[in-house]
Design a protein around this motif. Structure first.
Motif, PDB file in Angstrom:
ATOM      1  N   VAL A  99      15.747 -22.023  35.989  1.00  0.00           N
ATOM      2  CA  VAL A  99      16.172 -23.017  35.009  1.00  0.00           C
ATOM      3  C   VAL A  99      15.027 -23.365  34.065  1.00  0.00           C
ATOM      4  N   SER A 100      13.809 -23.378  34.575  1.00  0.00           N
ATOM      5  CA  SER A 100      12.648 -23.635  33.724  1.00  0.00           C
ATOM      6  C   SER A 100      12.516 -22.553  32.657  1.00  0.00           C
ATOM      7  N   ARG A 101      12.704 -21.300  33.063  1.00  0.00           N
ATOM      8  CA  ARG A 101      12.654 -20.201  32.093  1.00  0.00           C
ATOM      9  C   ARG A 101      13.730 -20.373  31.025  1.00  0.00           C
ATOM     10  N   PHE A 102      14.920 -20.750  31.454  1.00  0.00           N
ATOM     11  CA  PHE A 102      16.034 -20.961  30.534  1.00  0.00           C
ATOM     12  C   PHE A 102      15.714 -22.050  29.521  1.00  0.00           C
ATOM     13  N   LEU A 103      15.179 -23.172  29.991  1.00  0.00           N
ATOM     14  CA  LEU A 103      14.928 -24.306  29.102  1.00  0.00           C
ATOM     15  C   LEU A 103      13.721 -24.100  28.197  1.00  0.00           C
ATOM     16  N   VAL A 104      12.837 -23.204  28.559  1.00  0.00           N
ATOM     17  CA  VAL A 104      11.682 -22.921  27.708  1.00  0.00           C
ATOM     18  C   VAL A 104      11.968 -21.766  26.758  1.00  0.00           C
ATOM     19  N   LEU A 105      12.592 -20.694  27.237  1.00  0.00           N
ATOM     20  CA  LEU A 105      12.624 -19.438  26.500  1.00  0.00           C
ATOM     21  C   LEU A 105      13.932 -19.100  25.793  1.00  0.00           C
ATOM     22  N   GLN A 106      15.050 -19.691  26.199  1.00  0.00           N
ATOM     23  CA  GLN A 106      16.354 -19.259  25.689  1.00  0.00           C
ATOM     24  C   GLN A 106      16.517 -19.574  24.190  1.00  0.00           C
ATOM     25  N   GLU A 107      16.586 -18.528  23.380  1.00  0.00           N
ATOM     26  CA  GLU A 107      16.660 -18.694  21.930  1.00  0.00           C
ATOM     27  C   GLU A 107      18.007 -19.220  21.455  1.00  0.00           C
ATOM     28  N   ALA A 108      19.070 -19.000  22.239  1.00  0.00           N
ATOM     29  CA  ALA A 108      20.416 -19.344  21.780  1.00  0.00           C
ATOM     30  C   ALA A 108      20.889 -20.716  22.248  1.00  0.00           C
ATOM     31  N   PHE A 109      20.120 -21.367  23.113  1.00  0.00           N
ATOM     32  CA  PHE A 109      20.553 -22.667  23.629  1.00  0.00           C
ATOM     33  C   PHE A 109      19.896 -23.792  22.839  1.00  0.00           C
ATOM     34  N   PRO A 110      20.674 -24.698  22.220  1.00  0.00           N
ATOM     35  CA  PRO A 110      20.119 -25.685  21.287  1.00  0.00           C
ATOM     36  C   PRO A 110      19.110 -26.667  21.887  1.00  0.00           C
ATOM     37  N   ARG A 111      19.091 -26.812  23.210  1.00  0.00           N
ATOM     38  CA  ARG A 111      18.164 -27.771  23.800  1.00  0.00           C
ATOM     39  C   ARG A 111      16.999 -27.106  24.526  1.00  0.00           C
ATOM     40  N   SER A 112      16.740 -25.858  24.203  1.00  0.00           N
ATOM     41  CA  SER A 112      15.554 -25.198  24.755  1.00  0.00           C
ATOM     42  C   SER A 112      14.354 -25.475  23.853  1.00  0.00           C
ATOM     43  N   ALA A 113      13.170 -25.304  24.410  1.00  0.00           N
ATOM     44  CA  ALA A 113      11.947 -25.503  23.620  1.00  0.00           C
ATOM     45  C   ALA A 113      11.861 -24.479  22.497  1.00  0.00           C
ATOM     46  N   HIS A 114      12.225 -23.228  22.787  1.00  0.00           N
ATOM     47  CA  HIS A 114      12.159 -22.177  21.772  1.00  0.00           C
ATOM     48  C   HIS A 114      13.083 -22.498  20.597  1.00  0.00           C
ATOM     49  N   PHE A 115      14.325 -22.879  20.881  1.00  0.00           N
ATOM     50  CA  PHE A 115      15.280 -23.218  19.822  1.00  0.00           C
ATOM     51  C   PHE A 115      14.783 -24.408  19.006  1.00  0.00           C
ATOM     52  N   ALA A 116      14.271 -25.436  19.694  1.00  0.00           N
ATOM     53  CA  ALA A 116      13.828 -26.649  19.004  1.00  0.00           C
ATOM     54  C   ALA A 116      12.663 -26.365  18.067  1.00  0.00           C
ATOM     55  N   LEU A 117      11.693 -25.574  18.525  1.00  0.00           N
ATOM     56  CA  LEU A 117      10.544 -25.256  17.674  1.00  0.00           C
ATOM     57  C   LEU A 117      10.962 -24.399  16.486  1.00  0.00           C
ATOM     58  N   ALA A 118      11.899 -23.475  16.706  1.00  0.00           N
ATOM     59  CA  ALA A 118      12.395 -22.653  15.597  1.00  0.00           C
ATOM     60  C   ALA A 118      13.109 -23.519  14.561  1.00  0.00           C
ATOM     61  N   ALA A 119      13.896 -24.487  15.028  1.00  0.00           N
ATOM     62  CA  ALA A 119      14.596 -25.385  14.108  1.00  0.00           C
ATOM     63  C   ALA A 119      13.608 -26.275  13.359  1.00  0.00           C
ATOM     64  N   PHE A 120      12.607 -26.774  14.057  1.00  0.00           N
ATOM     65  CA  PHE A 120      11.571 -27.594  13.416  1.00  0.00           C
ATOM     66  C   PHE A 120      10.887 -26.798  12.302  1.00  0.00           C
ATOM     67  N   GLU A 121      10.509 -25.575  12.607  1.00  0.00           N
ATOM     68  CA  GLU A 121       9.867 -24.710  11.608  1.00  0.00           C
ATOM     69  C   GLU A 121      10.785 -24.500  10.407  1.00  0.00           C
ATOM     70  N   ARG A 122      12.062 -24.240  10.668  1.00  0.00           N
ATOM     71  CA  ARG A 122      13.019 -23.994   9.590  1.00  0.00           C
ATOM     72  C   ARG A 122      13.172 -25.202   8.678  1.00  0.00           C
ATOM     73  N   HIS A 123      13.214 -26.393   9.252  1.00  0.00           N
ATOM     74  CA  HIS A 123      13.379 -27.599   8.427  1.00  0.00           C
ATOM     75  C   HIS A 123      12.125 -27.879   7.595  1.00  0.00           C
ATOM     76  N   LEU A 124      10.948 -27.579   8.139  1.00  0.00           N
ATOM     77  CA  LEU A 124       9.733 -27.728   7.333  1.00  0.00           C
ATOM     78  C   LEU A 124       9.751 -26.761   6.150  1.00  0.00           C
ATOM     79  N   LYS A 125      10.232 -25.564   6.373  1.00  0.00           N
ATOM     80  CA  LYS A 125      10.320 -24.595   5.272  1.00  0.00           C
ATOM     81  C   LYS A 125      11.303 -25.078   4.203  1.00  0.00           C
ATOM     82  N   GLU A 126      12.391 -25.717   4.635  1.00  0.00           N
ATOM     83  CA  GLU A 126      13.355 -26.254   3.681  1.00  0.00           C
ATOM     84  C   GLU A 126      12.761 -27.412   2.887  1.00  0.00           C
ATOM     85  N   ILE A 127      11.929 -28.233   3.541  1.00  0.00           N
ATOM     86  CA  ILE A 127      11.250 -29.311   2.813  1.00  0.00           C
ATOM     87  C   ILE A 127      10.336 -28.714   1.749  1.00  0.00           C
TER      88      ILE A 127
END
Length: 317
Positions: A220-248
């Motif tokens: 479950v730790s691997r899932f919550l850290v690495l899963q790119e397709a799950f909106p509440r994973s660390a990987h997804f959150a950081l990708a979304a954060f990066e995307r919104h900064l680029k939009e700004i």
């Protein structure tokens, strides 16, 4: 975008996300006390450590009893990380910039705050905490859903969302650290905590749909850290954060060196998670991974503050 507006938007995103995260975690942990694992006091101490300040709690209360912990983490206005405090902070920030966002959002958040401020522990106990937590989740989801539905996709929206996703990334760290301290000899009986992790983020069905069968703390730790397709994973959150900064950056039409560095830092953090193999995350290595994530999140928060906020203002919460 003015500094004060950017700062308010960022913290609205962070505080509403934090309130929802705390609610989800509390709701699931509340039911763990019936699973026969740890003693009740140990369970409540673990949840207090995950989302509160134990030193502050121990100044006010003698032991980790259910009623005291629930009040401390939900309705204690003197506890800066309680759900009431988070909602209050989000409301205060929105009140300062009401003209920047749809009026429906103010009406929703203000009404929700007034309802929550009027709640008493006796009333929560009468209706069962699970119903209270469900009402909290529904109220916060209504705010977020309305924002998604009617907000103009401009700089204000992307600043709001960048705060939300940075907070979500930090929440993964808080969640996993809350169970990372389970002793090796106790891990065979850690199924309840494994399910708590998944259910607190609404991830059980997603975990099973992706054909994961490693229903252990490591899996479950691997899932919550690495899963790119799950909106509440660390990987997804950081990708979304990066995307919104680029939009700004795109919306502002400016090329700011500090903003570029922050975008690169977010991209580097996302990329490093993308390169991690499942076998790179074990119970022995998890703490180091989480510590790196926590450090990166803090750097990103400080970088956003230095670029967009007024000098000398508090940048952490």
């Amino acid at each position: 975008m003015l500094d004060r507006i950017a700062e308010c938007l960022f913290w609205i995103g962070r505080y509403t996300e934090r309130a929802e995260n705390h609610t989800r975690l509390l709701d699931v942990y509340y039911h763990l006390r019936e699973d026969g694992g740890e003693e009740a006091e140990s369970t409540w101490k673990r949840i207090a450590e995950a989302i509160g300040d134990c030193a502050l709690y121990e100044e006010k209360h003698e032991g980790y009893r259910e009623r005291d912990v629930l009040f401390f983490l939900t309705l204690d206005a003197d506890q800066p990380n309680s759900i009431l405090s988070c909602v209050s902070q989000a409301r205060n920030n929105l009140k300062k910039i009401r003209e920047q966002l749809p009026s429906e959002l103010w009406n929703l958040l203000n009404g929700f705050y007034l309802w929550l401020r009027g709640m008493e522990m006796d009333e929560i106990a009468r209706q069962a905490p699970h119903h209270f937590f469900r009402r909290l989740k529904e109220g916060l989801a209504a705010f977020q859903g309305t924002a998604v539905s009617i907000s103009l996709r401009d700089e204000s929206w992307h600043m709001l969302e960048s705060g939300r996703y940075l907070e979500r990334s930090e929440n993964v760290v808080r969640l996993l650290r809350s169970v990372g301290g389970i002793a090796p000899e106790e891990r065979k009986g850690s199924y309840g905590y494994t399910m708590a992790l998944l259910k607190s983020v609404g991830g059980y069905e997603a975990f099973r749909r992706l054909d994961h069968d490693d229903l252990t703390l490591e899996g479950v730790s691997r899932f919550l850290v690495l899963q790119e397709a799950f909106p509440r994973s660390a990987h997804f959150a950081l990708a979304a954060f990066e995307r919104h900064l680029k939009e700004i950056r795109r919306e502002s039409g400016k090329s700011d060196s500090a903003l570029e560095r922050t975008i690169r830092l977010a991209g580097k953090a996302r990329s490093e998670l993308g390169w991690l193999d499942r076998n790179d995350i074990t119970m022995e290595s998890l703490n180091a991974v989480l510590q790196q994530l926590l450090s990166t999140n803090r750097q990103l928060g400080e970088a956003v503050a230095s670029i967009f906020f007024s000098p000398g203002r508090e940048v952490t919460a």
